[in-house]
Design a protein around this motif. Structure first.
Motif, PDB file in Angstrom:
ATOM      1  N   UNK A  76     -49.778 -34.038  -5.170  1.00  0.00           N
ATOM      2  CA  UNK A  76     -49.533 -33.663  -4.031  1.00  0.00           C
ATOM      3  C   UNK A  76     -48.750 -34.721  -4.162  1.00  0.00           C
ATOM      4  N   UNK A  77     -48.332 -35.630  -4.916  1.00  0.00           N
ATOM      5  CA  UNK A  77     -47.165 -36.317  -4.699  1.00  0.00           C
ATOM      6  C   UNK A  77     -46.717 -36.851  -6.384  1.00  0.00           C
TER       7      UNK A  77
ATOM      8  N   UNK B 169     -55.060 -40.451  -3.342  1.00  0.00           N
ATOM      9  CA  UNK B 169     -54.190 -38.924  -2.310  1.00  0.00           C
ATOM     10  C   UNK B 169     -54.747 -40.115  -1.067  1.00  0.00           C
TER      11      UNK B 169
ATOM     12  N   UNK C  76     -58.109 -29.855  -5.872  1.00  0.00           N
ATOM     13  CA  UNK C  76     -58.674 -28.344  -5.361  1.00  0.00           C
ATOM     14  C   UNK C  76     -57.838 -27.057  -5.590  1.00  0.00           C
TER      15      UNK C  76
ATOM     16  N   UNK D  37     -64.688 -35.089  -4.501  1.00  0.00           N
ATOM     17  CA  UNK D  37     -63.927 -34.086  -4.112  1.00  0.00           C
ATOM     18  C   UNK D  37     -63.308 -34.012  -4.830  1.00  0.00           C
ATOM     19  N   UNK D  38     -63.012 -32.189  -5.594  1.00  0.00           N
ATOM     20  CA  UNK D  38     -61.450 -32.820  -6.583  1.00  0.00           C
ATOM     21  C   UNK D  38     -60.051 -33.154  -5.821  1.00  0.00           C
ATOM     22  N   UNK D  39     -59.800 -33.685  -3.928  1.00  0.00           N
ATOM     23  CA  UNK D  39     -59.063 -33.848  -3.572  1.00  0.00           C
ATOM     24  C   UNK D  39     -58.058 -32.609  -2.954  1.00  0.00           C
ATOM     25  N   UNK D  40     -56.951 -32.707  -2.528  1.00  0.00           N
ATOM     26  CA  UNK D  40     -56.047 -32.126  -2.143  1.00  0.00           C
ATOM     27  C   UNK D  40     -54.976 -30.694  -3.381  1.00  0.00           C
ATOM     28  N   UNK D  41     -54.764 -31.527  -4.340  1.00  0.00           N
ATOM     29  CA  UNK D  41     -54.225 -31.320  -4.947  1.00  0.00           C
ATOM     30  C   UNK D  41     -55.012 -31.025  -6.454  1.00  0.00           C
TER      31      UNK D  41
ATOM     32  N   UNK E  42     -63.811 -37.971   3.383  1.00  0.00           N
ATOM     33  CA  UNK E  42     -61.934 -37.188   2.939  1.00  0.00           C
ATOM     34  C   UNK E  42     -62.354 -35.859   1.809  1.00  0.00           C
ATOM     35  N   UNK E  43     -61.767 -34.533   2.262  1.00  0.00           N
ATOM     36  CA  UNK E  43     -61.361 -34.430   1.181  1.00  0.00           C
ATOM     37  C   UNK E  43     -60.256 -35.414   0.216  1.00  0.00           C
ATOM     38  N   UNK E  44     -59.848 -35.840   0.765  1.00  0.00           N
ATOM     39  CA  UNK E  44     -58.654 -36.278  -0.249  1.00  0.00           C
ATOM     40  C   UNK E  44     -59.622 -37.502  -1.286  1.00  0.00           C
ATOM     41  N   UNK E  45     -59.044 -37.592  -2.659  1.00  0.00           N
ATOM     42  CA  UNK E  45     -59.160 -38.545  -3.011  1.00  0.00           C
ATOM     43  C   UNK E  45     -58.550 -39.783  -3.015  1.00  0.00           C
TER      44      UNK E  45
END
Lengths: 388, 154
Positions: free
Chosen positions: B60-61, A26, B31, B25-29, A20-23
């Protein structure tokens, strides 16, 4: 002991994916957000939060429960993480259940998450560190070879063939092909494919084992008076049980999971179930390996010892059978983000018992289902029985 | 000298380790937050209209209402020292004559923990206004260390 009735009233689930790209935080939020939306509740309605996540090493954050808390809605709420290894996903709803059954809270959010792709180069390396540092770790054990030995013992004791055990993997992956969140669904997989897959640790081959996965699942639990106000279709938690065996390998019966039996008996007694094979309509036993589904079905008293595979051979376990097994696609097909995979089984029973499981909806009008997980040092059983 | 050599009657012991390498990963926020630092030299937050809070770093939340955040805000490159500490010891236990200065810098309704630079330790005070010093653009790689430190606004 007087206990209040507790219902599952909402559920949400992310896709289970390899990376997953999401942490992790997330992923937790995505599942939690979906669960709240599914029952039109907001964080103002939530009185407490229970979080399930397996070893910190997967997400790569020590005190992972605290790290995940803001994605799970724990801000200024009573919050607690529970952890019984692979059994966590079916234990964390039990934790949520007793928060409500006891009268402490009326509405509790239960969240489970795992992001196994963080562990580099492979999540199996985390398991090098869980065994006894003196007697075992020098041999560099991992779960594959430990379970290969349990599978061998099971097959040899009962004379169950690898061909028959492969039927479990085939059916679960077929079911997963109908699950929109599944990682390894495959409608065309055959027994030959399983038997021809890469040999990992004999007798375990690539398709005998569930994939390393990332994902999260969340459910909302409510006390009876709240549940009846917000939904016409509450799914009740009718029984819970959990039990532990010895942590030392050679002191335990590898062929028959006594700890699963004891967890199941606790849950059956609470649910008033006297004939589980007649009264359980859907079974979601823990299936990180194909033989483990059989092992667990026997411990759960849903099959005679050494005979669970017959449920697959005679069609009983199929989606249109008398007792569908792992209609979710299980860990083998839908994926195995450890704690999330267990809670996925609870979410599956919720959807199945409400008739909302889409393409994988089981036949008839199931009234009651059972979900089970297993873990710790491979010696804990956790069981939840749900009914509509 | 090992324990065994010092005391031959000591129980035998050995060293083991728990090897862990993680790939995050950085995650969506994250990134978008780190790409913005790297490419634009901008610090981004996200605003929750319901709770009226601006999260820095961007997420993102909303951790309060769990709503999805879609309002991205350039929060500028200045903030206030919310609190600070002076580090007089290195990780190996050796003493530092010049302390490293670490501060929590408030930006929006959040902020960053980072170093303070271009300032004498005795000049640092809570509430002082500080600004980001970025690495030169060519050297940035999308890391929190693309920020060299914060320094007082001249």
């Amino acid at each position: 002991m007087s206990m209040r009735k507790v219902a599952v009233v909402g559920a949400g689930m992310t896709k289970f994916v390899r990376r997953a790209q999401e942490t992790a935080k997330e992923l937790s939020w995505q599942a939690t957000h979906m669960a709240l939306e599914s029952c039109e509740m907001t964080m103002d309605d939530i009185e407490g939060v229970c979080m399930g996540t397996a070893p910190d090493s997967f997400d790569g954050v020590h005190m992972n429960g605290e790290y995940l808390s803001d994605g799970a809605g724990a801000w200024r709420k009573p919050y607690m993480r529970s952890y019984v290894g692979g059994g966590t996903g079916v234990f964390v709803p039990i934790q949520g259940w007793y928060h409500i059954a006891s009268g402490l809270f009326d509405v509790v959010l239960v969240v489970a998450e795992e992001k196994m792709s963080s562990y580099y180069p492979h999540a199996q390396a985390a398991f090098l560190t869980i065994f006894d540092h003196t007697t075992e770790r020098a041999l560099k054990p991992n779960l594959l070879w430990i379970f290969a030995m349990e599978m061998n013992r099971y097959m040899t004791t009962y004379g169950v063939s690898k061909e028959d055990i492969a039927r479990v993997s085939v059916q679960h992956k077929h079911n997963a092909a109908k699950h929109p969140c599944a990682l390894l669904g495959d409608a065309d997989l055959t027994v030959e494919d399983v038997l021809n897959s890469e040999m990992l640790a004999w007798p375990v081959q690539r398709y005998d084992v569930s994939p390393v996965s990332d994902g999260a699942v969340a459910i909302v639990l409510a006390a009876e008076h709240v549940a009846k106000r917000i939904t016409d279709k509450p799914v009740w938690i009718e029984g819970v049980g959990w039990n532990l065996d010895t942590a030392y390998w050679t002191n335990r019966d590898l062929v028959y999971p006594r700890y699963v039996e004891y967890a199941a008996r606790q849950a059956y007694e609470m649910a008033g179930i006297t004939e589980p094979r007649k009264q359980i309509h859907i079974a979601e036993p823990y299936d990180p390996f194909d033989y483990k589904a059989l092992h667990h079905l026997e411990g759960l008293q849903l099959a005679d010892r050494g005979k669970a595979v017959e449920l697959y051979l005679d069609g009983t376990a199929a989606l249109d059978g008398n007792m569908p097994v792992c209609p979710s696609g299980g860990l083998l097909g839908t994926g195995n983000p450890i704690a999330a995979a267990g809670l996925m089984k609870i979410a599956e029973l919720f959807w199945q018992l409400r008739g909302e499981a889409g393409e994988r909806q089981v036949a008839g009008s199931p009234k009651r289902g059972l979900a089970q997980a297993w873990g710790d040092l491979m010696q804990v059983g956790t069981v939840v029985i749900m009914g509509n | 000298m090992t324990l065994l050599k010092r005391d031959p009657k000591a129980p035998q012991a050995w060293l083991g380790n728990l090897p862990v390498t993680s790939r995050y990963t950085f995650g969506l926020g994250g990134e978008r937050f780190f790409r913005s630092i790297k490419d634009e030299g901008e610090i981004l937050g996200t605003h929750c209209p319901k709770c009226d809070r601006t999260y820095v770093p961007s997420t993102i939340f909303c951790e309060r209402c769990l709503g999805k955040l879609e309002e991205w805000v350039d929060v500028g490159t200045t903030g206030n020292v919310h609190t600070f500490t002076l580090l007089y010891e290195n990780y190996d236990g050796s003493h530092r004559e010049e302390p490293e200065i670490i501060a929590f810098v408030s930006i929006g309704d959040g902020g960053l923990v980072h170093r303070l630079g271009d300032v004498e330790p005795e000049e640092v005070e809570i509430g002082m206004e500080v600004e980001v010093v970025f690495k030169p653009k060519a050297e940035r790689e999308g890391s929190i260390l693309d920020i060299v430190h914060f320094r007082p606004i001249a």
